[in-house]
Write a protein that holds these residues in place. Structure first.
Motif, PDB file in Angstrom:
ATOM      1  N   UNK A   1      20.046  19.538   0.033  1.00 45.73           N
ATOM      2  CA  UNK A   1      19.798  18.181   0.522  1.00 45.73           C
ATOM      3  C   UNK A   1      20.582  17.206  -0.341  1.00 45.73           C
TER       4      UNK A   1
ATOM      5  N   UNK B   1      12.382   8.942  10.990  1.00 50.05           N
ATOM      6  CA  UNK B   1      12.300   9.838   9.831  1.00 50.05           C
ATOM      7  C   UNK B   1      12.247  11.289  10.262  1.00 50.05           C
ATOM      8  N   UNK B   2      11.422  11.551  11.270  1.00 50.07           N
ATOM      9  CA  UNK B   2      11.339  12.936  11.755  1.00 50.07           C
ATOM     10  C   UNK B   2      12.704  13.379  12.261  1.00 50.07           C
TER      11      UNK B   2
ATOM     12  N   UNK C   1      22.245   9.970  -5.304  1.00 49.74           N
ATOM     13  CA  UNK C   1      20.891   9.457  -5.072  1.00 49.74           C
ATOM     14  C   UNK C   1      19.960  10.643  -4.934  1.00 49.74           C
ATOM     15  N   UNK C   2      19.711  11.071  -3.711  1.00 52.71           N
ATOM     16  CA  UNK C   2      18.850  12.227  -3.525  1.00 52.71           C
ATOM     17  C   UNK C   2      19.730  13.469  -3.530  1.00 52.71           C
ATOM     18  N   UNK C   3      19.453  14.337  -4.479  1.00 56.59           N
ATOM     19  CA  UNK C   3      20.257  15.549  -4.524  1.00 56.59           C
ATOM     20  C   UNK C   3      19.379  16.690  -4.990  1.00 56.59           C
TER      21      UNK C   3
ATOM     22  N   UNK D   1      14.342   0.453   6.130  1.00 54.72           N
ATOM     23  CA  UNK D   1      13.031   0.089   5.614  1.00 54.72           C
ATOM     24  C   UNK D   1      13.104  -1.185   4.792  1.00 54.72           C
TER      25      UNK D   1
ATOM     26  N   UNK E   1      19.565   9.073   5.170  1.00 50.98           N
ATOM     27  CA  UNK E   1      18.572   8.539   4.223  1.00 50.98           C
ATOM     28  C   UNK E   1      18.957   7.170   3.692  1.00 50.98           C
TER      29      UNK E   1
ATOM     30  N   UNK F   1      18.308   4.799   6.222  1.00 49.90           N
ATOM     31  CA  UNK F   1      16.855   4.617   6.270  1.00 49.90           C
ATOM     32  C   UNK F   1      16.410   3.645   5.185  1.00 49.90           C
ATOM     33  N   UNK F   2      17.096   3.727   4.037  1.00 49.67           N
ATOM     34  CA  UNK F   2      16.770   2.787   2.964  1.00 49.67           C
ATOM     35  C   UNK F   2      16.979   1.361   3.442  1.00 49.67           C
TER      36      UNK F   2
ATOM     37  N   UNK G   1      18.545  17.335   9.469  1.00 46.76           N
ATOM     38  CA  UNK G   1      18.840  18.072   8.235  1.00 46.76           C
ATOM     39  C   UNK G   1      18.548  19.553   8.430  1.00 46.76           C
TER      40      UNK G   1
ATOM     41  N   UNK H   1      15.527  12.392  11.231  1.00 44.43           N
ATOM     42  CA  UNK H   1      16.439  12.666  10.104  1.00 44.43           C
ATOM     43  C   UNK H   1      16.191  14.063   9.560  1.00 44.43           C
ATOM     44  N   UNK H   2      14.900  14.366   9.277  1.00 45.93           N
ATOM     45  CA  UNK H   2      14.667  15.669   8.656  1.00 45.93           C
ATOM     46  C   UNK H   2      14.975  16.797   9.641  1.00 45.93           C
TER      47      UNK H   2
END
Lengths: 102, 628, 465, 174, 497
Positions: free
Chosen positions: B70, B179-180, B64-66, B141, B134, B137-138, B186, B182-183
């Protein structure tokens, strides 16, 4: 040289700027403006002739003669213009010719 | 295992897409069958997964996100916690889907409804099964969006649409904190994998862990309607009742609890965070219970009770009683879904009447609803030996085991809340089902499927205690054993058996006391008086009715200033300020442009002066340069 | 004068002789193919210049690559101006042989000025073409504004001629020679008298280049003169004056003051021209003020003379000439026998006369310095020269005034294309072939020079060395 | 002796010019100017330029001034009472500019640098008077093209004057 | 496979050729429309073909590291300007976006533009050339040329086919952008001269100029000029006021291209030229950049909330969304930068789609006032469905495309500047606030004014379905795009290639 060149130059400068001053002042009379131009050109000729005398070359005199020729051409055209404008507007006051401005 | 997990997610998604895209073309019957079928299919897969479950597995389904370090693939993580929740979610949602078939039988927009419901299940399962934040989070949301769309399902009424909007925005405020977090995680660890993060706890400075924990708490507070972000849930009742049952009682609102439980190995190491979580939960439980006591709207009572019950769960997480909290999560899902569905039956039968003061005496007329509803109420009130009794007790036991002034206070608060819970629950039951029916409307017929779905839930609610019987009965609770191996779940401080028995006795007494209070007030001769007094609104009731005026506070502090600021910035700053300055600059330039233009007077003399002044200036300059 | 010299000077002779022939032809057969005849002469001069790259030197005149470049440039503009005038003059009732003959004479004068090797010839050439323009500006005798413009140009022109002559006289007095090469050689520490002469020459040329404060005649004369004359006046005459300035400037090359004076002139001209153009409502005046501003950029290039400013100035003047011809040409075509001059009256004309509208728009974008028009490359050249010479402040002023300029150029484009043309419906007059050609040549030049300026730049590097 | 004559003539020329440009009556002004021009012509002669002096008298003081008088009379401008002389207000800035300019020019002319440079330059102290033949040879041999150009210009002066002087067919237009 | 660098020239000038073909038939819409469609589709196919073969191209290792194709030829020798085009992953992404956005723009104006159709199409095609050039040029002077060229068609597009105060808007747009770019021109020339002084080589080539060593002060000035130009295009607060006006008054196609592409040229310029050329100065200005970007996000979201015109609201939202791109560039960190680049594409698709949809609504109702609508879900469900979808994409709902970019940006930024990322997170809520308001008042609630509305026709459905597919695809499976930009980003962040 009968007199130092500087004196001739000062005389010419005097005449030149008198002519210029007159031209600026005589805005109400086109003829007088042209007269003043003649004064200025005369002064220029004086410088050329003075220079010619100083350096002993003919170029200055020739330039003076060419200026005379040019002057005659310009004056004749300018006077034709005076006649033309006077015929149209019955005036030679240059301030009256200020339709375009801004 | 891979295929089961993939199917668990894909089936609801496909069902949702099918109804969303083809809903207009399919006959209703087909669409409905698809919608329900996929959920039960998912349930079947979950059961199969349960059967084949040997230990936690991580399954990567795709990328997904790569980007550089990250890496957030579509990876699922199945452990005991997520498996349990998956089972519960697919089962409860499956029942609610069936119920909805009856509930929505006259609504033309059924396709949109079932599509959203299916997609919700997909999102909820993603949330539960996600291996990395993430992806979680998907789902997080996604359920928020479905909740938004379903609350405002009957969009033509402004109230409904606004309620959906409120829910979406309020929960998103919490999401931002999440969200904050999560990052941040990370940044700290270079990874967003939950398992990896949970193993990082020791390496992260304590202060940072505290902050992270508080951020996650804020995120959970948004989703789980905890103070101070609880205001959206009562309004969310504007949606169809099955939606309230599925989203706003059984599943989505507990996501916050799940999140906190999931991340507990990381954040639980901070004392401050635990205290904050416990405090939030305890106060919210109390707050919502007080509000529930004075509501007149059947669904709002249930909404406040949901807030309150989730408060218990959060409290449980805060004190580290994770199995207890999970236990309560499960039983609550059953009995609260049951209550909502029952309420839905009542409301449908009464032609969308939700005011309990206009009901009464339905016990006989809606017997098929009454008995399951009563079962649910007993669970909610913590009536001894029901599922709710044991699960709530597990949490209170956890609180008691903590000791100290703070937790002592919370224990008292929790017990008092239990009393209130019992009171408002039976107030609701008695006002709706007992007494005369002078105000009441005559109930219409109900589709059979609606009442039938109540039964399994009632059974589960009543018998939920069997999942995790207390330790003093001599054998380890099923759930404790099942969950024990998850990091953070084991090693819960247990109160001594004597204390626990004492606590249960107190709880049972309180529950009965509440029942008695309600009985004395809302049945028999005093019923009419009480109802009349409450209908006119006794002093102080307004405060509770309006949820301690929390909404008004937000209006005054946030929403009105926001509106004004927005308008101010637009009109005064953007248009008058920036644009005005620029326009002024343009006008000034034009004005300055008038100067050289005005110089050109049109008279010859002016231009000759220009030339002559040029000569004069240049000569003066020359003199100045050469002679100085 | 050898035969080779004669061949080299032939273009000038063709033009000068042509003017007499046209006069005679007009006298013999009034209303004959006078414009065509004149065109033939200009074209012959043009072809001759291109085809026979001869160089020659005579007393006073020297045919060099520099002068040949300008000959091509001037003949080209003259050609376009004649094409424009042929139709325009017929519509305006300007008949007779005077116009084409005088135009040829003006070209000859400019050619002489560009090829001058001493100050006498330079002066005579400059005055010859200025003199021709006295006639051309006032050529529309029935127009109220024509006479006024003629008067203004005449008086300013004679005064500036006197100043120029005085300057040359002072230079002569201090050095005793008029030959440019000799004057440039005796560089040593220049004596003040010599510098005074150079300064006055500069003022005289500043008039011809419309540099502030000698610019005030520009808007009035541009507005009053017939558009084709303005087209020629704003392009060829400026070009010839730039050539003259390039010939004269080596005289003051070592004098820091020359740089300072040009600096001041550039600054004043840039600011004045662009600002004043902002408030104009007449398109011709707007273009006139813009031409003042454009000359400011030329002045900027001159400030940066040691850093390749000469070729920047040359490129700029070529680019400007193309835009000037296209814009005034389009104005001449769009005026269409009326006195259409207010920008407001151009509303929607871009659609009713697409080619002329497009030519005007392209020219305006070029003047504004927006790629891909030649004006951009010209500004690029000027700014790079300025920055190379370290004139950062002036370059920034130039850029900011260019921004102001963009605004007023856009006003015209907006009127052409974006304002509804309500209530101003007029019969569409198809472009005549000569007008079409006259607009197409400069427009094509603008685009070509904007996209592929290399050949011209290389040529300019060669001739400005 | 020649020096004294020069200064006297210079004085006459300046005074004549001043009178000419301040005189309200154009005809008088022309006459004053002619005086001035005559004295300048003599100065030319003294400066060993007899040819220029002769042309000055013939062309300037003669032809051109007559042309002026002719136009003045043709347009009937010879009425001093109708003439509008410049006011002080108009003279002031004009003279200020002229004064500043001449002061600067004088400063430049008499500056030390100038005289030093002049002294340094190998000035041919007794410049030999150029014979007219020499001047003429220069004129037609070296500047033949210039003569041609000027002659063309004179031709076009004629053309232009005729063109402008023509009565337009449509009569007066405003 | 043949790696012919002339492909880039074709890519840039094919639309221009189309423009020249359309001009002769500009009075015949029936001929002009298919012609334009053919050219734009061809361009899109070419871009897609390049994408399909990018890995093969990358294996060939052209002259410049990281680039797939480079075309280099002398152009203006006297100035040292070369015709250098280069295609790397980032450019390719932008090229695809450009080709696609123009197809969208054409599709939305198929019926909406009824007057002077041929001229409209010709301008569109001309602009496509300009924008393609901007995304491909590697010579600063060439870049500047394209940068300016693309303005002219847009100027006409808004001025001729716009509505409302379109002339004011278009002139404002033009002047704003000119202001920045003129100063940038000076900076480009100055950089060229400084480089020539140092190395004796007169060049505008990006990769030669990167090697120029500049004193800190000079670098700051030059970067300031570049930054101003790009910040105006971005647009960064407080240089943004041209954008709402231009968007609002532009025809739909104009808005689509403005939002989809013109804003991207600013961010693209900054990351392709601004940062690599002046790394130290960029470092120095980074706090300012952060501040402006965050102020922009919050400010634009607040102002958007107060809007009454749908297009204006979306225009302000554009400012907010571009703020994320800005933050990602400011962080100059691989993850954030990847996010920024992806976000550029995402924003182009999402906001372009939203503008297209508002345009469709405007075509039917002849108003864009939010207060005039309501309850559209009941009247035009398809439109409402797509509108909801794109709105949700725009608020960054995970699973849809914007989330990918925003989240990567924020993740990367947090590692560099937690404060900036934290503040930027508030934008997520604020974005939701105004978007949900818009959706609610337009799509939900009851009808406020009886408007004659018809649901989408087949052309519109196809267009929106395609966009929706992209929105979802880029949200669910962004890996191919992330792979595409991985290499170039690595080179960018790693400093000199």
């Amino acid at each position: 040289m009968i007199v130092p060149l500087e004196h001739i130059l000062i005389l010419a400068g005097l005449l030149f700027f008198l002519g210029m001053g007159g031209m600026l002042a005589w805005r109400a009379n086109l003829i007088m403006m042209l007269v003043c131009i003649e004064v200025m050109l005369n002064a220029v000729m004086l410088v050329f002739v003075g220079g010619s005398a100083r350096w002993g070359t003919a170029d200055g005199q020739l330039f003076a003669i060419f200026i005379m020729a040019l002057t005659s051409a310009e004056v004749s055209l300018a006077l034709a213009m005076v006649v033309y404008l006077h015929r149209r507007r019955k005036t030679i006051d240059t301030d009256r010719f200020s339709e375009m401005k801004g | 295992m891979n295929i089961y997990l993939a199917l668990i997610l894909l089936l609801p998604l496909l069902g949702g897409l099918c109804n969303a895209l083809l809903g207009r073309l399919l006959p209703r019957r087909v669409g409905v069958i698809v919608a329900c079928g996929v959920i039960w299919g998912a349930f079947a897969c979950a059961v199969l997964a349960f059967v084949g479950f040997t230990g936690p597995v991580r399954v990567e389904l795709g990328s997904w996100l790569a980007a550089f370090s990250f890496q957030a693939p579509i990876a699922l993580y199945l452990d005991q916690l997520s498996l349990g929740l998956t089972l519960m979610i697919t089962f409860v949602c499956g029942l609610i889907h069936l119920y909805s078939v009856g509930y929505m039988q006259d609504d033309p927009a059924w396709a949109r409804y079932f599509a959203l419901l299916n997609i919700f299940v997909f999102a909820m399962l993603t949330l539960v099964l996600a291996e990395n934040l993430p992806l979680l989070y998907l789902g997080w949301e996604g359920v928020g969006f479905c909740s938004y769309a379903l609350i405002g399902f009957w969009y033509t009424e402004e109230k409904n649409a606004t309620a959906g909007r409120k829910a979406f925005i309020t929960t998103r405020i919490g999401d931002t904190a999440f969200g904050i977090a999560i990052v941040w995680m990370y940044q700290l660890s270079g990874s967003v994998s939950i398992t990896h993060l949970n193993s990082m706890g020791a390496l992260i400075p304590a202060a940072v862990v505290t902050t992270l924990g508080l951020l996650l708490l804020a995120g959970a507070a948004g989703k789980s309607a905890q103070l101070p972000l609880s205001v959206w849930l009562p309004d969310a009742m504007a949606g169809p009742t099955p939606v309230s049952a599925q989203i706003h009682a059984a599943t989505m609102v507990t996501a916050g609890v799940y999140l906190l439980a999931r991340m507990f190995p990381l954040i639980g190491s901070s004392e401050t965070v635990r205290a904050a979580i416990a405090l939030t939960g305890g106060i919210t439980a109390f707050y919502a219970a007080t509000c529930a006591c004075c509501q007149r709207d059947l669904k709002r009572i249930l909404a406040y009770s949901t807030i309150s019950q989730i408060g218990y769960m959060v409290l449980g997480v805060g004190v580290g009683a994770l199995p207890g909290a999970t236990f309560h999560l499960l039983t609550h899902a059953f009995f609260k879904a049951l209550l909502f569905l029952g309420a839905g039956c009542v409301i449908t039968a009464l032609h969308h009447q939700q005011d309990i003061f206009r009901m009464g005496g339905l016990r006989t007329k809606l017997a098929a609803v009454y008995w399951p509803f009563l079962a649910g109420a007993l669970c909610l009130a913590g009536f001894p030996l029901t599922g709710g009794f044991f699960s709530k007790d597990a949490i209170l036991g956890g609180v008691a085991a903590q000791g100290g002034a703070l937790y002592g206070g919370l224990l008292l608060l929790g017990l008092f809340t239990a009393l209130l819970t019992s009171f408002y629950t039976f107030r609701m039951v008695f006002v709706v089902f007992h007494g005369e029916q002078e105000h009441s409307l005559s109930p219409g017929p109900l589709p059979q499927i609606m009442t039938l779905t109540l039964v399994p839930l009632a059974l589960l609610g009543l018998c939920g205690g069997l999942l995790n019987l207390p330790a003093y009965l001599g054998y380890e609770g099923v759930l404790d054993g099942f969950l024990g191996s998850i990091p953070g779940f084991g090693g819960v401080e247990q109160a001594s058996h004597a204390d626990e028995i004492a606590l249960q006795i107190v709880a049972a007494t309180l529950s009965l006391a509440g029942l008695g209070l309600a009985w004395s007030r809302y049945t028999g001769s005093r019923r009419a008086d009480a109802l009349a007094r409450e209908a006119t609104g006794p002093s102080g009731a307004g405060f509770l009715l309006n949820g301690w005026y929390l909404d008004n506070l937000y209006w005054a502090l946030v929403i009105n200033p926001f509106n004004h600021l927005a308008r101010f910035l637009w009109k005064r700053w953007d248009e008058a300020g920036i644009d005005g300055t620029l326009d002024g600059l343009a006008r000034l330039t034009a004005r300055l442009g008038g100067l050289p233009a005005a110089w050109s007077t049109g008279r010859v003399a002016t231009s000759l002066f220009g030339l002559a002044s040029g000569v004069a200036i240049i000569l003066v300059y020359l003199v100045w340069v050469t002679l100085s | 004068m050898t035969k080779a010299d004669l061949m080299a000077f032939m273009p000038l002779i063709i033009l000068a002789g042509g003017s007499v022939v046209v006069l005679l032809a007009g006298a013999v057969r009034p209303g004959g193919w006078l414009y065509e005849l004149a065109l033939a002469f200009v074209a012959a001069a043009l072809v001759w210049t291109i085809a026979l790259p001869a160089t020659a030197a005579m007393p006073g005149l020297a045919v060099t690559p520099f002068s040949r470049f300008f000959a091509v440039f001037l003949d080209g503009t003259g050609l376009v101006a004649l094409l424009l005038a042929s139709g325009y003059n017929k519509r305006r009732g300007i008949v007779g042989e005077e116009y084409p003959a005088t135009l040829l004479f003006a070209l000859a004068g400019m050619g002489a000025a560009c090829a001058a090797s001493d100050l006498l010839m330079l002066f005579l050439g400059l005055e010859a073409f200025t003199f021709a323009f006295y006639i051309l500006v006032a050529v529309e005798r029935d127009s109220v504004r024509g006479g006024e413009a003629g008067l203004k140009y005449l008086l300013n022109g004679t005064l500036s001629a006197a100043i120029l002559a005085m300057g040359i006289a002072l230079v002569y007095c201090s050095r005793g020679t008029l030959k440019l090469a000799e004057l440039a050689l005796q560089a040593a520490p220049p004596e003040p008298l010599f510098l005074a002469g150079v300064c006055l020459v500069l003022v005289g040329l500043a008039f011809k280049l419309s540099w502030v404060p000698a610019h005030l005649w520009t808007p009035d004369v541009y507005q009053g003169a017939p558009a084709p004359v303005t087209a020629l006046l704003s392009t060829a005459s400026k070009g010839a004056s730039v050539a003259a300035l390039l010939l004269v400037l080596p005289l003051a090359a070592v004098w820091r003051g020359g740089h300072d004076i040009l600096w001041g002139l550039a600054l004043a001209t840039l600011v004045c021209g662009n600002m004043a153009a902002l408030v104009q409502s007449s398109i011709k005046r707007l273009l006139a003020w813009s031409s003042v501003a454009q000359m400011g950029y030329v002045a900027l290039a001159f400030v940066a003379l040691p850093a390749g400013g000469a070729r920047a100035a040359l490129f700029y003047i070529v680019a400007y000439a193309a835009a000037g011809l296209a814009s005034f040409g389009a104005v001449a075509v769009l005026a269409d026998g009326t006195d259409r001059d207010a920008i407001e009256q151009y509303r929607g004309l871009g659609y009713r006369n697409p080619l002329a509208g497009a030519a005007l728009a392209v020219a305006l974008f070029s003047l504004a310095g927006i790629p891909p028009a030649a004006g951009f490359m010209a500004k690029f050249a000027v700014f790079s020269a300025a920055l190379r010479a370290g004139e950062t402040a002036l370059a920034v002023v130039g850029v900011l005034s260019a921004l102001v300029a963009v605004f007023f150029y856009l006003r015209v484009v907006v009127a052409l294309y974006m304002r509804p043309a309500d209530g101003m419906e007029a019969a569409v007059r198809p472009l005549s072939i000569s007008e079409g050609v006259a607009l197409a040549i400069p427009t094509a030049a603008i685009l070509f020079l904007g996209l592929y300026p290399s050949p011209l730049l290389d040529l300019l590097i060669r001739i400005s060395r | 002796m020649e020096q004294i004559i020069f200064y006297i003539l210079a004085g006459v020329a300046v005074i004549g010019t001043i009178l000419a440009i301040t005189e309200k009556h154009p005809v008088h002004a022309i006459l004053y100017l002619v005086t001035s021009l005559f004295s300048i012509a003599v100065i030319f002669y003294l400066l060993t330029a007899p040819l220029v002096a002769a042309f000055e008298v013939i062309l300037y003081a003669g032809a051109i001034m007559v042309l002026f008088l002719f136009v003045i009379m043709m347009l009937d401008l010879g009425h001093p009472e109708k003439g509008i002389a410049p006011q002080w207000r108009q003279w002031l800035p004009a003279l200020a500019l002229a004064g500043v300019s001449i002061a600067s020019l004088a400063a430049v002319i008499v500056s030390r640098h100038a005289s030093a440079a002049a002294a340094a330059a190998p000035a041919p102290a007794p410049a030999p008077a150029l014979p007219i033949r020499e001047v003429a040879r220069h004129l037609f041999q070296d500047h033949g093209l210039a003569v041609e150009l000027v002659s063309l210009q004179l031709l076009f002066a004629l053309v232009g004057a005729l063109y402008l002087g023509k009565q337009s067919k449509g009569g007066e237009t405003k | 496979m043949m790696a012919d660098p002339h492909l880039l020239t074709i890519l840039v000038f094919f639309p221009l050729a189309g423009c020249l073909l359309v001009l002769p038939v500009w009075k015949r819409p029936a001929a002009a429309r298919p012609l334009a469609l053919g050219v734009m589709t061809g361009e899109l196919l070419l871009a897609l073909w390049l994408y399909a073969s990018w890995q093969g191209l990358a294996a060939l290792k052209p002259i410049l590291p990281g680039y797939l194709l480079v075309e280099d030829a002398p152009w203006i020798g006297a100035f040292g300007i070369r015709y250098t085009l280069g295609l790397d992953g980032i450019s390719l992404l932008m090229v695809m976006l450009t080709a696609f956005s123009f197809c969208v723009a054409l599709a939305v104006s198929w019926r909406a533009i009824g007057e002077k159709v041929g001229l409209f199409l010709a301008l569109l095609l001309a602009m496509e050339t300009g924008i393609m050039g901007v995304f491909l040029a590697l010579d600063l002077a060439l870049f500047y040329l394209f940068w300016e060229v693309m303005l002219i068609p847009m100027f006409f597009l808004i001025g001729i086919w716009g509505h409302g105060r379109h002339i004011y808007s278009t002139v404002k747009f033009f002047l704003f952008t000119m202001f920045g770019s003129l100063l940038m021109l000076l900076a480009i020339i100055a950089l060229h001269l400084l480089h020539a002084q140092q190395s004796g080589v007169a060049t505008f080539g990006l990769h030669q100029l990167i090697a120029t060593r500049l004193p800190a002060g000079t670098q700051l000035w030059l970067f300031g000029a570049f930054f101003l130009a790009f910040a105006i295009k971005f647009p960064l607060f407080p240089l943004h006021t041209w954008l709402p006006d231009a968007h609002t008054d532009a025809p739909t196609a104009g808005s689509v291209i403005l939002a989809g592409l013109l804003l991207k040229t600013g961010s693209y310029g900054l990351l392709r030229f601004g940062y690599p050329l002046f790394p130290q100065a960029a470092q120095t200005l980074t706090p300012l950049f952060y501040t402006l970007a965050i102020a922009g996000i919050i400010y634009a979201s607040l102002v958007a909330f107060a809007q009454e015109d749908m297009k204006r609201l979306i225009a302000y939202s554009s400012i907010g969304h571009m703020g994320y791109v800005a933050i990602g560039i400011a962080a100059w960190q691989p993850v954030a930068l990847s996010g920024s680049i992806i976000q550029m594409a995402n924003h182009g698709v999402t906001t372009g789609a939203l503008f297209a949809m508002v345009g469709m609504l405007d075509e039917r109702a002849h108003t864009r006032e939010i207060g005039a609508f309501g309850g559209l879900w009941g009247k035009i469900p398809l439109w409402s469905f797509f509108f909801l979808l794109f709105s949700m994409a725009s608020v960054g709902l995970p699973g849809l495309n914007n989330f990918v970019g925003e989240f990567l940006v924020l993740s990367g930024t947090f590692t560099k500047s937690p404060l900036a990322a934290g503040l930027a997170f508030t934008g997520i809520v604020l974005t939701l606030v105004y978007t949900v308001r818009l959706v609610q008042e337009v799509v939900f609630q009851t009808e406020r004014k009886p408007l004659p509305l018809a649901d989408l026709d087949r052309r519109e459905i196809c267009l929106l379905a395609l966009l929706a597919l992209l929105v979802i695809l880029m949200g669910v499976h962004p890996a191919p795009l992330l792979d595409l930009i991985h290499g170039p980003v690595k080179i960018l962040v790693g400093g000199a290639p």
